[in-house]
Write a protein that holds these residues in place. Structure first.
Motif, PDB file in Angstrom:
ATOM      1  N   LEU A  69     -12.760  33.322 104.798  1.00  0.00           N
ATOM      2  CA  LEU A  69     -14.040  33.992 104.145  1.00  0.00           C
ATOM      3  C   LEU A  69     -13.438  34.058 102.493  1.00  0.00           C
ATOM      4  CD1 LEU A  69     -14.876  36.659 106.494  1.00  0.00           C
ATOM      5  CD2 LEU A  69     -15.770  34.429 106.494  1.00  0.00           C
ATOM      6  N   GLY A  70     -14.381  33.022 101.703  1.00  0.00           N
ATOM      7  CA  GLY A  70     -14.005  32.862 100.458  1.00  0.00           C
ATOM      8  C   GLY A  70     -14.110  34.123  99.894  1.00  0.00           C
ATOM      9  N   GLY A  71     -13.062  34.730  98.903  1.00  0.00           N
ATOM     10  CA  GLY A  71     -13.394  35.800  98.001  1.00  0.00           C
ATOM     11  C   GLY A  71     -12.932  37.384  98.758  1.00  0.00           C
ATOM     12  N   GLY A  72     -12.578  36.938 100.138  1.00  0.00           N
ATOM     13  CA  GLY A  72     -12.205  38.184 100.812  1.00  0.00           C
ATOM     14  C   GLY A  72     -13.256  38.707 101.679  1.00  0.00           C
ATOM     15  N   VAL A  73     -12.816  39.473 102.627  1.00  0.00           N
ATOM     16  CA  VAL A  73     -13.916  39.958 103.736  1.00  0.00           C
ATOM     17  C   VAL A  73     -14.821  40.735 103.024  1.00  0.00           C
ATOM     18  CG1 VAL A  73     -12.392  41.770 104.666  1.00  0.00           C
ATOM     19  CG2 VAL A  73     -14.084  40.722 106.090  1.00  0.00           C
ATOM     20  N   TRP A  74     -14.435  41.890 102.340  1.00  0.00           N
ATOM     21  CA  TRP A  74     -15.507  42.674 101.777  1.00  0.00           C
ATOM     22  C   TRP A  74     -16.450  42.034 100.860  1.00  0.00           C
ATOM     23  CZ3 TRP A  74     -15.361  45.617 105.219  1.00  0.00           C
ATOM     24  CH2 TRP A  74     -14.217  46.273 105.788  1.00  0.00           C
ATOM     25  N   GLN A  75     -16.105  41.153 100.076  1.00  0.00           N
ATOM     26  CA  GLN A  75     -17.144  40.438  99.003  1.00  0.00           C
ATOM     27  C   GLN A  75     -18.050  39.640  99.887  1.00  0.00           C
ATOM     28  OE1 GLN A  75     -15.638  42.171  96.068  1.00  0.00           O
ATOM     29  NE2 GLN A  75     -17.066  40.530  95.692  1.00  0.00           N
ATOM     30  N   TRP A  76     -17.495  39.029 100.876  1.00  0.00           N
ATOM     31  CA  TRP A  76     -18.503  38.341 101.882  1.00  0.00           C
ATOM     32  C   TRP A  76     -19.298  39.389 103.009  1.00  0.00           C
ATOM     33  CZ3 TRP A  76     -19.557  37.735 107.201  1.00  0.00           C
ATOM     34  CH2 TRP A  76     -20.090  36.492 107.644  1.00  0.00           C
ATOM     35  N   PHE A  77     -18.789  40.382 103.282  1.00  0.00           N
ATOM     36  CA  PHE A  77     -19.618  41.185 104.210  1.00  0.00           C
ATOM     37  C   PHE A  77     -20.398  42.509 103.843  1.00  0.00           C
ATOM     38  CE2 PHE A  77     -19.180  44.326 108.169  1.00  0.00           C
ATOM     39  CZ  PHE A  77     -20.237  43.454 108.839  1.00  0.00           C
ATOM     40  N   VAL A  78     -19.994  42.751 102.534  1.00  0.00           N
ATOM     41  CA  VAL A  78     -20.488  44.203 101.876  1.00  0.00           C
ATOM     42  C   VAL A  78     -21.954  43.544 101.462  1.00  0.00           C
ATOM     43  CG1 VAL A  78     -20.825  45.772 100.038  1.00  0.00           C
ATOM     44  CG2 VAL A  78     -18.683  45.529 101.189  1.00  0.00           C
ATOM     45  N   PRO A  79     -22.306  42.570 101.100  1.00  0.00           N
ATOM     46  CA  PRO A  79     -23.622  41.974 100.655  1.00  0.00           C
ATOM     47  C   PRO A  79     -24.378  41.700 102.022  1.00  0.00           C
ATOM     48  CG  PRO A  79     -21.919  40.635  99.437  1.00  0.00           C
ATOM     49  CD  PRO A  79     -21.161  41.659 100.342  1.00  0.00           C
ATOM     50  N   ILE A 139     -21.584  50.421  98.063  1.00  0.00           N
ATOM     51  CA  ILE A 139     -20.778  49.887  97.008  1.00  0.00           C
ATOM     52  C   ILE A 139     -19.610  50.952  96.589  1.00  0.00           C
ATOM     53  CG2 ILE A 139     -20.931  48.901  94.712  1.00  0.00           C
ATOM     54  CD1 ILE A 139     -23.585  47.796  95.371  1.00  0.00           C
ATOM     55  N   ALA A 140     -19.925  52.160  96.198  1.00  0.00           N
ATOM     56  CA  ALA A 140     -19.023  53.052  95.656  1.00  0.00           C
ATOM     57  C   ALA A 140     -17.884  53.405  96.831  1.00  0.00           C
ATOM     58  CB  ALA A 140     -19.558  54.229  95.301  1.00  0.00           C
ATOM     59  N   VAL A 141     -18.245  53.376  98.024  1.00  0.00           N
ATOM     60  CA  VAL A 141     -17.243  53.781  99.116  1.00  0.00           C
ATOM     61  C   VAL A 141     -16.494  52.534  99.262  1.00  0.00           C
ATOM     62  CG1 VAL A 141     -17.324  54.002 101.752  1.00  0.00           C
ATOM     63  CG2 VAL A 141     -18.951  55.250 100.342  1.00  0.00           C
ATOM     64  N   MET A 142     -17.022  51.228  98.910  1.00  0.00           N
ATOM     65  CA  MET A 142     -16.133  50.034  99.535  1.00  0.00           C
ATOM     66  C   MET A 142     -15.034  49.675  98.246  1.00  0.00           C
ATOM     67  SD  MET A 142     -16.621  49.641 102.500  1.00  0.00           S
ATOM     68  CE  MET A 142     -15.619  48.227 102.671  1.00  0.00           C
ATOM     69  N   ILE A 143     -15.228  50.084  96.973  1.00  0.00           N
ATOM     70  CA  ILE A 143     -14.445  49.799  96.152  1.00  0.00           C
ATOM     71  C   ILE A 143     -12.985  50.087  96.262  1.00  0.00           C
ATOM     72  CG2 ILE A 143     -14.187  50.137  93.576  1.00  0.00           C
ATOM     73  CD1 ILE A 143     -16.952  50.052  93.038  1.00  0.00           C
ATOM     74  N   PRO A 144     -12.793  51.330  96.897  1.00  0.00           N
ATOM     75  CA  PRO A 144     -11.491  51.530  96.966  1.00  0.00           C
ATOM     76  C   PRO A 144     -10.571  50.878  97.973  1.00  0.00           C
ATOM     77  CG  PRO A 144     -12.661  53.723  96.828  1.00  0.00           C
ATOM     78  CD  PRO A 144     -13.478  52.543  96.711  1.00  0.00           C
ATOM     79  N   PHE A 145     -11.654  50.319  98.877  1.00  0.00           N
ATOM     80  CA  PHE A 145     -10.999  49.408  99.986  1.00  0.00           C
ATOM     81  C   PHE A 145     -10.686  47.831  99.607  1.00  0.00           C
ATOM     82  CE2 PHE A 145     -12.684  53.013 101.985  1.00  0.00           C
ATOM     83  CZ  PHE A 145     -11.799  53.419 103.138  1.00  0.00           C
ATOM     84  N   GLY A 146     -11.058  47.612  98.315  1.00  0.00           N
ATOM     85  CA  GLY A 146     -10.799  46.217  97.732  1.00  0.00           C
ATOM     86  C   GLY A 146     -11.937  45.396  97.411  1.00  0.00           C
ATOM     87  N   LEU A 147     -13.322  46.090  97.558  1.00  0.00           N
ATOM     88  CA  LEU A 147     -14.389  45.386  96.962  1.00  0.00           C
ATOM     89  C   LEU A 147     -14.293  45.316  95.360  1.00  0.00           C
ATOM     90  CD1 LEU A 147     -17.486  44.135  97.319  1.00  0.00           C
ATOM     91  CD2 LEU A 147     -18.307  46.546  97.027  1.00  0.00           C
ATOM     92  N   GLU A 148     -14.408  43.918  94.888  1.00  0.00           N
ATOM     93  CA  GLU A 148     -14.360  43.751  93.321  1.00  0.00           C
ATOM     94  C   GLU A 148     -15.939  44.114  92.985  1.00  0.00           C
ATOM     95  OE1 GLU A 148     -12.815  39.973  92.403  1.00  0.00           O
ATOM     96  OE2 GLU A 148     -10.979  40.408  93.543  1.00  0.00           O
TER      97      GLU A 148
END
Length: 270
Positions: A69-79, A139-148
């Protein structure tokens, strides 16, 4: 001898009509928002499902295909989760109108001087306010887990979700009006379309490894273009062709939804 000169005042009727419509939309939107503001717990309750998906489904993605998954799993899954929240939230808004049919609240609104179009547009706009609040929390919750965080991409992404959500909400209200005498059909139709749209959008799993017929079917799914656009925006690319296709899908959905919804609302008032 006194001469009276009557001055002629030119009134711009279209401008007055536009101001009246905007005023009516604001009145309807404010009315619909009051129960939400009085009960903020409903906003937090709506966070349970997206947070469960992030907590339980996200690690599975990271373990099984995180490297692909390009850009990491959270950049792919959070959207994807934000699109899913918009999809679930706006597609079920017609249920509120069905309740108003049962209580007679909608009929009382019809006898007010408010324009019929504002009754639908104001309701559809209202639905985006709690969804924006939920998106900010996710978005705020996922930033500490690596979301850019790419602020420009996030802001454009939220605006894109708003346009799509207004159109989908209008479709939901039109469906509620059409089946108001058999309200059980609302959920049957909503569920029938909801899950195929989700699966064929690549929202939860990539479709690149799926069968060919699914990849072809996804090309006719407007939600797939929205999902691709949101992932591109959350990666920080605002001017990609994927974003343009996402805007096209959202604008077409909004235009069709409002057209169908307003016409249905006008017919229901006759």
């Amino acid at each position: 001898m006194t001469t009276l000169i009557a001055s002629t005042v030119k009134i711009d009727a279209p401008a007055i009509g536009r101001r009246s419509l905007l005023r009516d939309i604001g009145i309807v939107m404010t009315r619909e928002l009051k129960p939400v503001l009085r009960d903020p717990f409903s906003l937090l309750f709506g966070m349970i499902q997206p947070l469960f998906f992030l907590a339980l489904f996200g690690p599975l993605l990271a373990g099984s295909m995180g490297g692909s998954l390009g850009g990491g799993v959270w950049q792919w899954f959070v959207p994807s989760i934000l699109v899913m929240t918009t999809l679930f939230g706006t597609s079920t808004t017609g249920a509120n109108l069905l309740f108003e049919f049962q209580t007679g609240a909608h009929e009382r609104m019809l006898v007010t001087p408010l324009s019929r179009s504002s009754l639908l547009i104001g309701r559809a706009l209202k639905e985006m306010v709690p969804l924006f609040g939920q998106a900010v929390i996710v978005i705020a919750v996922m930033i500490p887990f690596g979301l850019e965080l790419h602020v420009d991409g996030v802001l454009v992404g939220l605006a894109l979700l708003a346009v799509f959500g207004i159109g989908l909400g209008a479709f939901s209200y039109a469906l509620a009006i059409a089946v108001r005498k058999q309200d059980w059909m609302f959920w049957m139709v909503q569920q029938t379309f909801l899950f195929p749209l989700m699966i064929l959008s690549g929202m939860l799993l990539p479709l690149e490894t799926g069968p060919g017929w699914m990849q072809v079917a996804s090309k006719f799914n407007p939600l797939s273009y929205l999902v691709d656009a949101e992932r591109t925006l959350f990666a920080g690319d605002v001017w990609s062709s994927a974003v343009l296709w996402g805007w096209l899908a959202a604008l077409v959905t909004a235009a069709l939804g409002l057209t169908v919804g307003i016409r249905t609302m006008l017919r229901s008032a006759d």
